[in-house]
Design a protein around this motif. Structure first.
Motif, PDB file in Angstrom:
ATOM      1  N   LEU A  60       2.954 -18.229  17.375  1.00 14.59           N
ATOM      2  CA  LEU A  60       2.466 -19.105  16.930  1.00 14.59           C
ATOM      3  C   LEU A  60       2.227 -19.431  15.125  1.00 14.59           C
ATOM      4  CD1 LEU A  60      -0.724 -20.176  19.488  1.00 14.59           C
ATOM      5  CD2 LEU A  60       1.609 -21.942  18.834  1.00 14.59           C
ATOM      6  N   ALA A  61       2.481 -17.737  15.264  1.00 16.32           N
ATOM      7  CA  ALA A  61       2.328 -16.893  13.643  1.00 16.32           C
ATOM      8  C   ALA A  61       2.417 -17.777  12.917  1.00 16.32           C
ATOM      9  CB  ALA A  61       2.664 -15.773  14.091  1.00 16.32           C
ATOM     10  N   PRO A  62       3.958 -18.261  12.618  1.00 13.94           N
ATOM     11  CA  PRO A  62       4.527 -18.858  11.528  1.00 13.94           C
ATOM     12  C   PRO A  62       4.067 -20.143  11.180  1.00 13.94           C
ATOM     13  CG  PRO A  62       6.584 -18.561  13.264  1.00 13.94           C
ATOM     14  CD  PRO A  62       5.356 -18.006  14.040  1.00 13.94           C
ATOM     15  N   MET A  67       0.061 -23.353   8.042  1.00 14.05           N
ATOM     16  CA  MET A  67      -1.003 -23.986   7.821  1.00 14.05           C
ATOM     17  C   MET A  67      -1.799 -22.835   6.329  1.00 14.05           C
ATOM     18  SD  MET A  67      -4.159 -24.794  10.189  1.00 14.05           S
ATOM     19  CE  MET A  67      -4.351 -23.461  10.955  1.00 14.05           C
ATOM     20  N   LEU A  68      -1.714 -21.597   6.661  1.00 13.26           N
ATOM     21  CA  LEU A  68      -2.541 -21.751   5.795  1.00 13.26           C
ATOM     22  C   LEU A  68      -2.229 -21.507   3.577  1.00 13.26           C
ATOM     23  CD1 LEU A  68      -3.513 -17.766   7.586  1.00 13.26           C
ATOM     24  CD2 LEU A  68      -4.803 -19.811   7.635  1.00 13.26           C
ATOM     25  N   LEU A  98     -11.150 -16.828   6.177  1.00 11.50           N
ATOM     26  CA  LEU A  98     -10.303 -16.952   6.229  1.00 11.50           C
ATOM     27  C   LEU A  98      -8.998 -16.105   6.408  1.00 11.50           C
ATOM     28  CD1 LEU A  98      -8.616 -19.725   8.070  1.00 11.50           C
ATOM     29  CD2 LEU A  98      -8.095 -20.818   6.043  1.00 11.50           C
ATOM     30  N   MET A  99      -8.794 -15.973   4.980  1.00 13.05           N
ATOM     31  CA  MET A  99      -7.785 -14.824   4.606  1.00 13.05           C
ATOM     32  C   MET A  99      -7.945 -13.709   5.292  1.00 13.05           C
ATOM     33  SD  MET A  99      -5.407 -16.261   3.063  1.00 13.05           S
ATOM     34  CE  MET A  99      -5.702 -17.865   4.607  1.00 13.05           C
ATOM     35  N   GLY A 100      -9.491 -13.055   5.105  1.00 18.06           N
ATOM     36  CA  GLY A 100      -9.526 -11.702   5.914  1.00 18.06           C
ATOM     37  C   GLY A 100      -9.354 -11.410   7.591  1.00 18.06           C
ATOM     38  N   ARG A 101      -9.114 -12.714   8.239  1.00 16.91           N
ATOM     39  CA  ARG A 101      -9.793 -13.029   9.497  1.00 16.91           C
ATOM     40  C   ARG A 101      -7.984 -12.836   9.777  1.00 16.91           C
ATOM     41  NH1 ARG A 101     -13.174 -14.925  12.580  1.00 16.91           N
ATOM     42  NH2 ARG A 101     -14.971 -14.501  11.073  1.00 16.91           N
ATOM     43  N   ALA A 102      -7.447 -13.501   8.693  1.00 12.68           N
ATOM     44  CA  ALA A 102      -5.945 -13.827   8.733  1.00 12.68           C
ATOM     45  C   ALA A 102      -5.228 -12.525   9.002  1.00 12.68           C
ATOM     46  CB  ALA A 102      -5.136 -14.761   7.737  1.00 12.68           C
ATOM     47  N   VAL A 103      -5.503 -12.011   7.902  1.00 10.29           N
ATOM     48  CA  VAL A 103      -4.699 -10.734   8.112  1.00 10.29           C
ATOM     49  C   VAL A 103      -4.886  -8.989   8.928  1.00 10.29           C
ATOM     50  CG1 VAL A 103      -5.265  -8.262   6.904  1.00 10.29           C
ATOM     51  CG2 VAL A 103      -5.038 -10.338   5.191  1.00 10.29           C
ATOM     52  N   ARG A 104      -6.437  -9.980   9.291  1.00  6.94           N
ATOM     53  CA  ARG A 104      -6.560  -8.935  10.886  1.00  6.94           C
ATOM     54  C   ARG A 104      -6.522  -9.327  12.087  1.00  6.94           C
ATOM     55  NH1 ARG A 104     -11.725  -9.751   8.110  1.00  6.94           N
ATOM     56  NH2 ARG A 104     -12.262 -10.749   9.608  1.00  6.94           N
ATOM     57  N   ARG A 105      -5.996 -10.510  11.971  1.00  8.04           N
ATOM     58  CA  ARG A 105      -5.264 -10.998  13.301  1.00  8.04           C
ATOM     59  C   ARG A 105      -3.588 -11.633  13.699  1.00  8.04           C
ATOM     60  NH1 ARG A 105      -9.430 -11.783  17.416  1.00  8.04           N
ATOM     61  NH2 ARG A 105     -11.059 -12.184  16.311  1.00  8.04           N
ATOM     62  N   PHE A 106      -2.855 -11.617  12.439  1.00  7.77           N
ATOM     63  CA  PHE A 106      -1.537 -11.849  12.366  1.00  7.77           C
ATOM     64  C   PHE A 106      -0.778 -10.042  12.949  1.00  7.77           C
ATOM     65  CE2 PHE A 106      -1.566 -15.366   9.626  1.00  7.77           C
ATOM     66  CZ  PHE A 106      -2.026 -16.251  10.393  1.00  7.77           C
ATOM     67  N   PRO A 107       0.137 -10.581  13.415  1.00  7.21           N
ATOM     68  CA  PRO A 107       0.620  -9.590  14.396  1.00  7.21           C
ATOM     69  C   PRO A 107       1.710  -8.523  12.977  1.00  7.21           C
ATOM     70  CG  PRO A 107       1.979 -11.418  15.302  1.00  7.21           C
ATOM     71  CD  PRO A 107       0.566 -12.321  14.679  1.00  7.21           C
TER      72      PRO A 107
END
Length: 107
Positions: A60-62, A67-68, A98-107
């Motif tokens: 789902l990352a792409p 979306m981001l 949102l950006m902080g969460r994305a940095v922590r979650r994305f592979p």
């Protein structure tokens, strides 16, 4: 009204977890389109919940990145001058969350 709707969706995502994946595509499209038309912080908040729930899934990352990217471009338009940061602190706060969460979650 939009804040209440986002709260319902956010609660639904938290309650259903990975089962929300069936609705992720249509919801992501709707969320981006709504945010492009009217950049509300509640939309950023619900997308943060999506990133928290699905961000570690490499498949789902792409889609999440697309979306981001769309929401980031609109956020940068909204926050294009110094005064906007004072006028829209809710958008600033939710965008950075949102950006902080994305940095922590994305592979």
């Amino acid at each position: 009204v939009m804040e209440d709707l986002c709260l319902v969706v956010r609660s639904g995502i938290k309650a259903t977890g990975s089962h929300f994946a069936a609705f992720l595509g249509p919801f992501a499209t709707a969320a981006v389109n709504c945010f492009l038309a009217r950049p509300l912080s509640c939309l950023l908040y619900v997308v943060t919940t999506i990133v928290s729930t699905f961000g570690r899934d490499p498949a789902l990352a792409p889609s999440l990145c697309e979306m981001l990217a769309a929401m980031s471009a609109r956020t940068f338009e909204v926050l294009s001058d110094r005064a906007a940061f004072s006028q829209r602190p809710d958008v600033v706060n939710e965008y950075f969350e949102l950006m902080g969460r994305a940095v922590r979650r994305f592979p």
